[in-house]
Each structure stands twice: as C-alpha cells, then as structure tokens.
Design an enzyme around this catalytic site. Structure first.
Site: not given
Length: 404
Positions: A171-173, A175-176
């Site tokens: 999820g973080d990646s 978004a990045a």
C-alpha cells in the site's frame, strides 16, 4: 548512444519531509534518477525505518536502499529556527514530498497554501492515509489500512479463510509510485507554464487507500452493473482460466497462465490432453470459466507427474507462460536477473560488501545510478546549511541550541 549517469532529474531539488515508507520511497525514486534530495530527520534518532527489520551495526539494511543518494539533515521541527530552515529549503526546492497527517505542516506554517503564497511554482506531493479532504482526513492511515479500505485485502487469500496481506508494504509503495507520477506530471505542467520562476505549481494529493483502489481493475463496474462482488480465490485469477498456482512432484510451486485461447490449446497438447485441446466448450475463456475446477484439476494432475524443471521445460517448448515462484535465494542466481544486472555491489563504510537491488525502470540514455548508500544521521548538516549561507559558527550554535 552514450549514457548520462547524472540522471534525467539532475538539477531538480527535492525536500523530503517524511518518515518510514510512502514519502521516503517516493523521494528515493527521484534521488535514484538524479534529483538532489534533502531528507529532513529528527535529531532524536531520525527516521524510524533506520531501526526496522534486519540491522547492521544498529542501522537497518533497508535504510541503505530506501535512502540511497539522499542527503540527511537533522532539524528539530519543534524549534522555530528548525522550521525557519525547513521553510528556506522548501522555497528553494522544485518538489516537496511530505507524509505527515493533514494539518501538521500548516501548524508549522509549511503547508501548501502558505508556501504557495510565497512561491506559486511550488510543487508539493502530499501522501496520507485518506487524502487532504473528507471526513477521515485527520485519522492515522498506514499502508495496511489503505490496502484494506482500497479493496486489496478483501480479495487476497483463500475463500474459506480470513484475508491475508501481501508480504511487503504494498500500500505504501503503490502510493509512493502515484506520488512520483504526480510529481512528474506537475513538473511537466510547471515547465510548460514558465518553469521555476514563472510557472504554475500545484499540490499532488495522494491517499494510500485511493492508490490501492486504483489497482482494482474491473471491481466497480462489475458490482455496479452486474452486482458481482469479487471474492478471494486463492492462487487463481477469477474469470480468467486457467491462471493458477500448482505444485510439482518435488514440492515446488509453479504459476501457469494458459488463459489465452491459443495458449490453452498448446497447454492441453503439452499435457497430453488431446481431448481438452479439441473440446469446443474450452476454446474460449467464457467456456473455460464454466469448467474452472475441471481444468485446474487436470493441470494439477499433470504437475503431479513433473518436477519443477521438467514442467518448465515442457511449457517453455510449448510456448506456454509459466514460472517458478521465486524466493530471494532464487533471484540471486537466476540468469535473467543476472543478465539484466538487477543487483548492484556496494560497500558499507567499514568495507563490508553488500548487494542492493538495481534501479528500475531502465532508461537507455539517462539511467538511474546509486551514488551512495543511505546516509548516517545528519551526515550532510554542514553541507546543506552552508549552502543556505550559514557560517560554521552559526551551525555550531544551532547544534548547541538543539536545532540540529
């Protein structure tokens, strides 16, 4: 064509105000392709990721990748002078990347509208759990929550068990990556409207749950038009047959994607199933979907007679897409990874060798380049502050006063 190792983003200045994964990964990609990235860290230990997962001499091995090519500047953002320095850097920067909760930068007078009033060309990438607006904007939102709310967790796992997570912070990646795309679009628009001095900047508002939601294929129209809720289906891809994970006789897992019509026929013939290859009901995907279990059972029965190597050899000869599920051990010796130079050899400060993943994507003329591994905390304090006009005496005083 000769390669330019300075990178396509040489000359672009980036200020990173963020910790952990989403914001720093976004900034990392810009640094890998030549941007000057100044990462602001708290003097009290710095980014928490410095202590995550496997450590070497007290610092995370992940840090060496996540912060390569970045300059580390320690600033106490609770101190007025710390915020003043951050503001100076922000107004010099082409792109600001931050992943605080909405409202934190505004409290420090570093919010987008506040900086835009001073410099309309400012580009700010804001990554948060739920975006800068809406009833949930002030809630904490880690990647795991974004994966859950965005729909990924619901469809991950087996139907008879609770949802599972992907084994990385997807999820973080994701978004990045949306942040990088947004930053490049905003930079292109600013250049088209006058550049850094006169061009129009903008805010790139990235919500983790929306980034995950953006990957969810036909989820919405299938539900809206047909009332279909996509459910968990284990290793298979629902509605696209066959596309599943199977187990060979030596206990290895193999993915076989025989879902193209011509590919399925080649797969059936390779397995010796002439009956399936000639079955009119199985010629098209919609027909195969009606017989998913029968097809999967037939493929698994064939895999029961094959080792991973023999199965891959047969499927390669039949031009059927297939692959072993790799661990990192498999990757490190795989001819394709090696031929594509997907590992870089580096050294820590003490001379210990370490391999890092190579930089992706691969650009033919201006490829990414690792200049240095993740920096020590505050390694670039003097360099960055001197570039802003601070003297050695002033820097020493700030250290004494707890600014740095």
């Amino acid at each position: 064509m000769s390669k330019n190792t300075s990178g396509p983003l040489a000359g672009i200045k980036v200020l990173e105000l963020g910790t952990l994964i989403a914001g720093p990964f976004c900034a990392r990609m810009l640094a890998e392709f030549g941007a000057e990235v100044i990462k602001v860290e708290s003097p009290d230990g710095g980014d928490p990721i410095r202590k995550w997962r496997v450590l070497k001499d007290g610092t995370s091995l992940w840090w060496s990748v996540q912060s390569r090519n970045k300059k580390s500047l320690t600033l106490n953002m609770k101190h007025p002078q710390g915020r003043e320095i951050a503001r100076k850097l922000a107004l010099e920067a082409d792109i600001i990347i931050e992943n605080y909760r909405p409202g934190v930068l505004e409290k420090w007078e570093l919010g987008y509208e506040q900086l835009k009033a001073l410099d309309p060309s400012i580009i700010m990438v804001r990554l948060s759990g739920f975006g800068q607006t809406g009833p949930m904007k002030d809630l904490p939102g880690f990647g795991a929550i974004g994966e859950s709310m965005g729909g990924l967790r619901y469809v991950s796992g087996h139907a008879d068990r609770p949802p599972v997570r992907v084994g990385v912070s997807i999820g973080d990646s994701v978004a990045a990556l949306h942040g990088v795309i947004g930053a490049m679009m905003a930079l292109r628009h600013r250049d088209a409207t006058g550049g850094k001095l006169k061009g129009e900047g903008q805010m790139v508002d990235v919500a983790l749950y929306e980034s995950v939601f953006n990957l969810m294929e036909s989820l919405v129209p299938e539900f809206d038009h047909a009332g279909v809720v996509r459910e968990r289906t284990g290793g298979s891809l629902p509605g696209i047959v066959p596309s599943n994970t199977y187990t060979t006789s030596d206990g290895e897992n193999i993915v076989i994607a025989g879902n193209g019509d011509a590919i399925f026929k080649r797969l059936a013939l390779a397995m010796g199933r002439i009956d399936m290859a000639g079955d009119a009901e199985l010629e098209r995907n919609d027909g195969r979907v009606r017989h998913t279990q029968m097809i999967d059972d037939a493929i698994q029965a064939w895999c029961d007679t094959q080792t991973i190597d023999s199965a891959l050899a047969v499927l390669k000869a039949a031009d059927v897409p297939a692959g072993k599920i790799y661990s990192v051990r498999d990757m490190m010796t795989d001819p394709q990874f090696l031929a594509r130079e997907m590992f870089e050899q580096h050294q820590f400060a003490d001379g210990t060798p370490v391999k890092l993943p190579a930089i992706s994507p691969k650009l033919s003329a201006t490829p990414g380049h690792t200049k240095w591994l993740g920096p020590t905390l505050g390694q670039h304090n003097d360099e960055v502050l001197q570039s802003l006009g601070y003297t050695a005496a002033a820097i020493a005083a700030m250290k004494q006063d707890g600014v740095l």
